[in-house]
Structure formats: structure tokens, C-alpha cells
Design a protein around this motif. Structure first.
Motif, short mmCIF file in Angstrom:
data_model
loop_
_atom_site.label_atom_id
_atom_site.label_comp_id
_atom_site.label_asym_id
_atom_site.label_seq_id
_atom_site.Cartn_x
_atom_site.Cartn_y
_atom_site.Cartn_z
N THR A 1 9.43 -9.45 41.22
CA THR A 1 8.36 -10.15 40.53
C THR A 1 7.08 -10.12 41.34
O THR A 1 6.00 -9.81 40.85
CB THR A 1 8.77 -11.61 40.28
OG1 THR A 1 9.90 -11.62 39.43
CG2 THR A 1 7.63 -12.38 39.63
N ARG B 1 8.57 -15.67 35.52
CA ARG B 1 8.83 -14.32 35.02
C ARG B 1 10.28 -13.92 35.19
O ARG B 1 10.77 -13.03 34.49
CB ARG B 1 7.93 -13.31 35.74
CG ARG B 1 6.48 -13.38 35.30
CD ARG B 1 5.64 -12.30 35.98
NE ARG B 1 5.92 -10.98 35.44
CZ ARG B 1 6.56 -10.02 36.09
NH1 ARG B 1 7.00 -10.25 37.31
NH2 ARG B 1 6.74 -8.84 35.55
N PRO C 1 12.68 -15.07 31.69
CA PRO C 1 11.96 -14.80 30.44
C PRO C 1 12.58 -15.48 29.24
O PRO C 1 13.81 -15.61 29.15
CB PRO C 1 12.03 -13.27 30.33
CG PRO C 1 13.21 -12.88 31.14
CD PRO C 1 13.27 -13.86 32.26
N TRP D 1 9.06 -20.86 30.40
CA TRP D 1 8.35 -19.59 30.24
C TRP D 1 7.50 -19.63 28.98
O TRP D 1 6.31 -19.28 29.01
CB TRP D 1 9.40 -18.48 30.17
CG TRP D 1 8.88 -17.07 30.13
CD1 TRP D 1 8.65 -16.25 31.19
CD2 TRP D 1 8.60 -16.28 28.96
NE1 TRP D 1 8.22 -15.01 30.76
CE2 TRP D 1 8.18 -15.01 29.39
CE3 TRP D 1 8.64 -16.55 27.58
CZ2 TRP D 1 7.83 -13.99 28.50
CZ3 TRP D 1 8.28 -15.55 26.69
CH2 TRP D 1 7.87 -14.29 27.15
N HIS E 1 9.22 -8.70 24.89
CA HIS E 1 8.18 -9.15 25.83
C HIS E 1 6.79 -8.89 25.26
O HIS E 1 5.90 -9.75 25.33
CB HIS E 1 8.34 -8.42 27.17
CG HIS E 1 9.35 -9.03 28.08
ND1 HIS E 1 9.06 -10.03 28.97
CD2 HIS E 1 10.67 -8.76 28.23
CE1 HIS E 1 10.15 -10.36 29.65
NE2 HIS E 1 11.15 -9.60 29.21
#
Length: 791
Positions: free
Chosen positions: A25, A227, A230, A235, A289
């Protein structure tokens, strides 16, 4: 296993796979990420993994941060609410935004170049305190107390938002993983900035804009922290809050699009990294996403943006001062509108006066003719002049005739419709309007308008006197006065009748040129029929008409076009305007208010030390990036990879925010002032704190550079090159820690103390109290400040 301190991009696949998800990340995110702490020896795959604190250390650190947050929040409220009641008079642009709040409360339509959200908030405050909007904020210096205006309630809104912006800056730095010292420096640069304080104490939109922008940056930083989870609740929470903040930003001022660009670019980089097959995402998961971000950061903000305009239209349902900026069709959606009351259907053989929408001049003609030659030597037709005239006059009267005459006894009651082909007969001179392929006085590319005799109009030049009535709404409905915006299109050549404000020479009596514009779609080709002259039939009666309904999206689109057009037209000079190159160094300020008796003044000026320090940090960080890129081209690795990663992903993100909120102003032609730099200044404050941590708070900065030996050219290809470089990196010196954190606290303490001292020195300009003597004013004259009472 990857060699010690090797950059992650040089490490083997095995080491990459061993790295934790948080390491991935941090290395891929284009925005601030949680703080990372290297192992003592920076060995192995844990090189990028945060080293957890013990529970006791964590609690102690959290207490320190919370105490600091409480103190800066308290100081923020004190600096913004101090003397909020002074002056009890209209200050600077309160004449605009206070007036707009009153229009909302009276529900009368007005026009402004900014979106409605910030203005609706002021109206909401007025409604909550029971104010009726009777005061219209006509002039700077008009009194509030004697007019019973709840100005303290109005000013409390921006003061509250300005106060909350400071802790948001602090929390943005904290959740980006920076030290307490860095958080305090960034917060102090905004907390003790005289410009931010001044701009957030009055009835202005900037407090709403800057607060929304800071919330967008903070929310996205928080989103990045999740992140690795997700589609979890948190989030989604922070992703949606980012979208909400973006919606509020652009719904306050259109410069909010710069914040969209900042976060949008970070999201694009993030998605690009997620698309990498090494991240293990299937295309289906990547699509999830993508569409989650598209919904939260594009679709939802746009719907919220539209919602504020829907509220705007719902509240403003009465005719008002903004009517003239809108089309007649739009105006007829407002109650008590003049068009709804006075618009009349037009019939053939009516005598009408035609008026240009933008300049307000009437289509006019007189017996004088164009000169044989113009100043540039071009030859005219020497025909009768057709001009634009700003006043009512008999020479403005034209009879609208059909292309084919009706029988004498059947001429009454035939309506003129959109799309009809007509002739225009000038009543005073007895001639017909005509345009032909002769250059106009000022525009060699445009056609001259003139008139011809009845014999020519009915004979060889008949076609040249034919024009199409093309209604702007594109419909074939009946042509009307007031409400029928139209373009007069020449039937043979398809040019549109147009005029502009530049006056003709003396031979044209300084009236406006009328010519044929080959760009028929140009918006400024629009005209309307102002009145039917000597109307005597049943149309004289004034009938109450129903308020017209126009679809929301059509109204919204028309208003958007009008707002952008008029925003771009704000090019006139102003004594306190300034240019973007002057802003980072704060070379000019803006006078808000003065009082001669007490020699008091409110003058928008930032904290000179804070602005120059932040600007210096921008230059240093840019230099660090350039130096890093250049040295890496020669295989010098000066920065430990964890430091470099956060420098680019976090400080680089803040630098991007500054650039996105600053450089676009260079291409704007409208009036600009120092306060336009305040969003960029907030981003520069974040850069300053990040740079402080880079020099004093981060492990991994090597005092001595090392170089990877360059292999021979012929043997440097493919895996051999990587092997040589990898072997060389095993000989890196161990990580060198900078001086103790006490130094970072000492440095930050000195910076904050000096910034506070400068804030206090310029405080009389911020609050308009106390008044200063001539020497005291001169002492505070910074650069090109146009201060009052300096003589």
C-alpha cells in the motif's frame, strides 16, 4: 532475499511476495500513507513494514496528539471569533454575498457567477435567526446595527468553518503519519495566518471553500489508510466523505475543480497501480474498484451539485434583479415577471422595435450613408447606414412583412412564427433592410447591413431583403415581444445580424456598427422585439399569465452557460487586484475597510514570515525531487527507500495539491486577488510540515552518498545489470538516524513562535483595531502594500 536497503523496485519477486500488504500500500499509493518505521537495521522483507508501538507508547502518543489538537482548536476559535462584531458595517465583498442572502430570504431571483452552496448557507443562517432580508448591503460602510441586521450570526458561519479548518490540517498531517512537531508547524501556518483569519471572519465564500477543500484532502488521506480493507464499512465511509467534500467545494466556487483535479490524479495513479497484475487483482475486482471510485467521486458529487441548484431554483421563484441575465423562457418561470405580464404575440404588418440582448441597442437606420472609403482604404457600398442606437427613437421602427404579400383585405391577424421568412421595412426612410457581400466598416470578414428602395426590394434585390426569424429555443411557435429571443438570419447568405459596443466614427454619430456575422451560432447574435409600436387591437389588454414550467436540466444548463460567460468577462481592472506571481511572496494585499476617525483599517495580508517560509519549503521540496531523480540516473541512492517512498507519496501529494490550486490562475483572464491563493497556501502549509519531518523526523537519510558501479556497456543488459547493482547495494552504509526528536521540537517551536510574533505584529490590520499612527502604519508596510493612513 532482497539485499539490505535495496529499493523495492530492485528487489526480487520473493522479497516482494514476503512484504506485507501495508508495504504494498505504501509503495503504490500516490497520497499520504500511515507512518512507517524501519527496523533498527532495515533488514529483509520488513524494510517497509511499520513497527508497532507498545500499548503504553501508543496511548502516550495519542494523548500528546489530542492535547495539541485541543490547544490549536481552542486558539483557532479565539483568533477567528475575536472582535467578530467589529466593524458593525458592511466590509468589502459583504456587499455581494450579504445581498445574495437577502435575495434568498425574499425569494427574488438574482444572478451570480458562483454556484449556490455557500450563499445558501448564509441564507439558512438568516432564516434560522428569523431575519426577513430587508437590508440589501448596498455600499461598503453601511451600518448593520441601525438596520437591525443579524450580521454576527452571518459572520459566525465563516468564522466557525475557518476555525475548524485548522484542526483538519492538523489531523491531515497526523493521519498521514507525521510527527507531532510537523503537525504543529502545518497547523500553525494556517492558525496564525492573518490572511486566513481575515478572509474567514466576514460574509464571504472563501471559508466554505477552504474548509471543504481541507475536508476533501483529509477524507482522502483517511480513505488511503483503509486501502488494505477494500469495500469495508470504513473504506466506503471515507471514500463517500471525500466525494461529499468535493461536491461542497465545487458547489461553493468553480475553482473547487482544482481539488477535483488533485484527488482525481491521485485516484488515477492508484487505479493504475491496482491494474498491475502483480497486485493479484482480477479484472472483475479491478472493475469494482473503478466503479466504486467513479460513483463516490464523480457521480455522487455531481448529483449533490445539481441538488444545490435545484434548491436554488426552488427558493428563488419571484422576479428579481437577475432576470435580465436569463432568457425570456427562463424568466417566465418566475412569478410577477415582466415578460409573463407584457409579452405580446407578433403579427405580420406590426410596427416593432428590435433590441440587441447584450448591448441593449435598438436596430436603427437614418438617411446618412456610409462613406466611400473607410480609414483603412476599403470601399463601402455608400448605402444607407444601419446602426445600433441606445435610445428609443422613431428611426428604430420597422414593419415586419411576409416574404409574399397578403391581399390588402386579409392582412390582419396573421401570426409570425419561428422559422418564417420575412422582410423588415423602415418606416421613417421608406426602405427595406438588406445585407450583401460587402465588408462592414470594422470587420472585413463580416457583411455590411444597409437598406434599399421598395423598387429594388420587390425587384432584382428581393432575395437580399429576406431574413429568417430563428427562435433561440428552436421551436416554430408564435413570435412574441420580450419573450422571443431570436437570431435574424439572412436567407441567401446565412449570416446573422450582429452588433457590438465599439462606436462608429463621427460619420456614424458614434452609434454601434451592425453587420452580418458569418458565425451564425454565436450567442451574441441574439435580439428581441422590445415592443409593438402603437398597438391598438385586443392584444393591448394585460392578461395574467400562468408561470411557465421549464425542465430543471434546461434551466440548469442555461444558467451554467451564463455563469461561465460572465465569469470570463470579469476582466476590468481593480485597484487591489494582483497577479499569481505575486501571491507566494505576498507582494500586494487588499483593502477591506477603513475608518478615518480612528485611523483604523482592515487590510487582507497574510503572515509574511509564514508565506515566505512555506514558499521556501515548496522550492526545497521541488529541488529534492529534481536532485533525487538526477542522482538516481547516475545510480546514486541518497535516500533510504522508506523515506523516499513517503516523500513522493505524501509530500508529493501535498505539492500536487499546491500546484493544482495555484498554476491554473496563470491562464485566467479575469480579475484576481490575493485571497485566490489561500487554498494553495493551505497546501503549502502541509508541504512545510512534511519537509520538517523529512529533515528532522525520519530515519533513512544518508549523510554520505554512495554510487552503484556502472557495469561495462556490453555486459550491462538484462539480469546481469540487476545483479551488479544488487551486489553493490549490499555495501550500503547502515541507516543513519537524524538528531534526537528534541531538535525537531526545538525547530518547530522556534518556527511557531516567530509565526505567532509576526501574526501579532500585523494584528491591527486583521481585526481593524486598534488604529495606528503614521509611523506605526509605515512600519508595517510590506512590499507593495497600499496601506491607508501611511501619510
Amino acid at each position: 532475499m532482497a539485499p539490505k536497503n535495496s529499493p523495492p523496485e530492485k528487489a526480487g519477486k520473493k522479497a516482494k511476495q514476503q512484504a506485507s500488504a501495508s508495504a504494498a500500500t505504501i509503495s503504490s499509493s500516490p497520497v499520504p500513507a500511515p507512518a512507517i518505521k524501519a527496523d533498527d537495521n532495515c533488514n529483509g522483507p520488513n524494510y517497509l513494514v511499520a513497527k508497532p508501538l507498545t500499548p503504553a507508547e501508543s496511548r502516550r502518543q495519542e494523548i500528546y496528539y489530542n492535547v495539541a489538537l485541543f490547544m490549536i482548536t481552542l486558539l483557532s476559535f479565539l483568533t477567528r471569533f475575536y472582535l467578530l462584531n467589529h466593524p458593525d458595517q458592511v466590509v468589502f465583498d459583504e456587499v455581494h454575498f450579504g445581498k445574495f442572502a437577502s435575495y434568498y430570504l425574499q425569494r427574488t431571483y438574482f444572478f451570480d457567477v458562483h454556484p449556490p452552496f455557500g450563499k445558501l448557507l448564509f441564507a439558512l443562517v438568516g432564516w434560522l435567526v428569523g431575519y426577513d432580508g430587508a437590508f440589501l448591503f448596498e455600499n461598503i460602510g453601511d451600518g448593520y446595527t441601525q438596520n437591525k441586521v443579524p450580521y454576527l450570526a452571518y459572520r459566525a458561519l465563516p468564522a466557525l468553518l475557518g476555525s475548524l479548518t485548522v484542526p483538519i490540517v492538523f489531523l491531515t498531517m497526523k493521519h498521514s503519519g507525521y510527527s507531532l512537531a510537523a503537525c504543529l508547524v502545518s497547523a500553525a501556518l494556517v492558525l496564525f495566518d492573518n490572511g486566513h483569519i481575515t478572509q474567514t471572519r466576514f460574509i464571504l465564500l472563501d471559508a466554505t471553500l477552504i474548509f471543504s477543500m481541507s475536508c476533501a484532502l483529509y477524507s482522502y488521506v483517511k480513505f488511503v489508510r483503509y486501502r488494505n480493507s477494500p469495500f469495508s464499512r470504513k473504506w466506503w465511509k471515507w471514500l463517500l466523505l471525500t466525494g461529499l467534500s468535493l461536491a461542497c467545494t465545487i458547489s461553493t466556487k468553480y475553482v473547487g475543480v482544482f481539488t477535483f483535479f488533485t484527488i482525481g490524479l491521485a485516484v488515477i495513479i492508484d487505479l493504475w497501480n491496482l491494474l498491475d497484475v502483480d497486485n493479484g487483482l482480477s479484472l472483475k475486482k479491478f472493475a469494482e474498484h473503478f466503479f466504486a471510485r467513479a460513483f463516490a467521486l464523480i457521480a455522487m458529487p455531481f448529483m449533490i451539485y445539481l441538488f444545490f441548484f435545484q434548491v436554488h431554483f426552488w427558493v428563488l421563484n419571484k422576479s428579481g434583479p437577475g432576470d435580465d441575465f436569463m432568457s425570456p423562457e427562463f424568466q417566465e418561470t418566475l412569478g410577477d415577471n415582466e415578460l409573463a405580464l407584457l409579452a405580446k404575440p407578433i403579427n405580420y404588418y406590426d410596427t416593432i422595435a428590435i433590441k440587441h440582448k447584450d448591448t441593449g441597442s435598438y436596430l436603427h437606420s437614418h438617411l446618412d450613408r456610409y462613406p466611400l472609403r473607410y480609414d483603412d482604404g476599403r470601399i463601402s457600398s455608400q448605402g444607407q447606414q444601419v446602426t445600433g442606437y441606445p435610445h428609443k427613437d422613431a428611426n428604430n421602427n420597422w414593419v415586419i412583412l411576409p416574404a409574399v404579400e397578403f391581399p390588402e383585405n386579409e392582412r390582419l391577424g396573421h401570426p409570425v412564427n419561428g422559422g418564417d421568412i420575412v422582410q423588415l421595412f423602415h418606416t421613417v426612410t421608406g426602405t427595406y433592410l438588406l445585407t450583401h457581400d460587402v465588408a462592414s466598416p470594422y470587420y472585413p470578414t463580416n457583411q455590411e447591413f444597409t437598406t434599399v428602395s421598395p423598387d429594388d426590394a420587390s425587384g432584382p434585390r428581393h432575395n437580399d431583403t429576406l431574413f429568417e426569424i430563428r427562435l433561440n429555443n428552436g421551436k416554430k411557435e408564435q413570435f412574441r415581444t420580450k419573450g422571443g429571443l431570436f437570431k435574424l438570419i439572412h436567407y441567401p447568405t446565412k449570416v446573422a445580424m450582429w452588433t457590438h459596443s465599439k462606436p462608429l466614427p463621427d460619420w456614424g454619430y458614434k452609434q454601434q456598427e451592425v453587420n452580418g456575422n458569418k458565425n451564425a451560432q454565436q450567442v451574441s447574435n441574439t435580439w428581441l422585439v422590445d415592443e409593438i409600436v402603437d398597438l391598438k387591437d385586443d392584444r393591448v389588454k394585460v392578461e395574467k399569465k400562468k408561470v411557465k414550467h421549464v425542465p430543471f436540466m434546461k434551466k440548469w444548463l442555461e444558467l451554467q452557460i451564463a455563469m461561465f460567460r460572465h465569469n470570463n468577462a470579469l476582466t476590468s481592472s481593480h485597484p487591489y487586484s494582483s497577479l499569481p506571481p505575486e501571491w507566494p511572496f505576498m507582494l500586494r494585499g487588499v483593502s477591506f475597510w477603513t475608518q478615518n476617525d480612528s485611523r483604523s483599517q482592515i487590510y487582507l495580508v497574510g503572515n509574511p514570515l509564514g508565506w515566505w517560509f512555506a514558499t521556501s519549503c515548496l522550492a526545497v521540496l521541488s529541488g529534492v525531487f529534481v536532485a533525487d531523480q538526477l542522482t538516481r540516473r547516475r545510480r546514486y541512492y541518497v535516500l533510504a527507500e522508506n523515506v523516499r517512498t513517503r516523500l513522493y507519496n505524501s509530500a508529493g501529494f501535498f505539492l500536487l495539491a499546491w500546484a493544482a490550486h495555484y498554476f491554473p490562475f496563470y491562464i485566467m483572464g479575469r480579475q484576481l486577488f490575493l485571497h485566490h491563493y489561500l487554498p494553495a497556501h493551505l497546501a503549502s502549509a502541509l508541504v512545510a510540515g512534511a519537509l520538517l519531518d523529512f529533515f528532522y523526523g525520519n530515519p533513512g537519510i544518508f549523510p554520505v552518498a554512495y554510487q552503484v558501479p556502472t557495469p561495462a556497456p556490453k555486459k550491462a543488459a538484462g539480469k546481469n545489470s540487476q545483479a551488479v547493482e544488487s551486489t553493490a547495494q549490499q555495501n550500503r552504509p547502515p541507516t543513519m538516524y537524524p538528531p534526537s526528536s528534541l531538535i525537531s521540537y526545538a525547530v518547530s517551536g522556534v518556527i511557531v513562535g516567530l509565526i505567532f510574533a509576526v501574526y501579532w505584529f500585523f494584528k491591527p490590520f486583521t481585526y481593524g483595531d486598534p488604529g495606528l499612527s503614521v509611523p506605526q502604519v509605515v512600519m508595517r508596510k510590506w512590499m507593495n502594500f497600499d496601506l491607508h493612513f501611511a501619510k
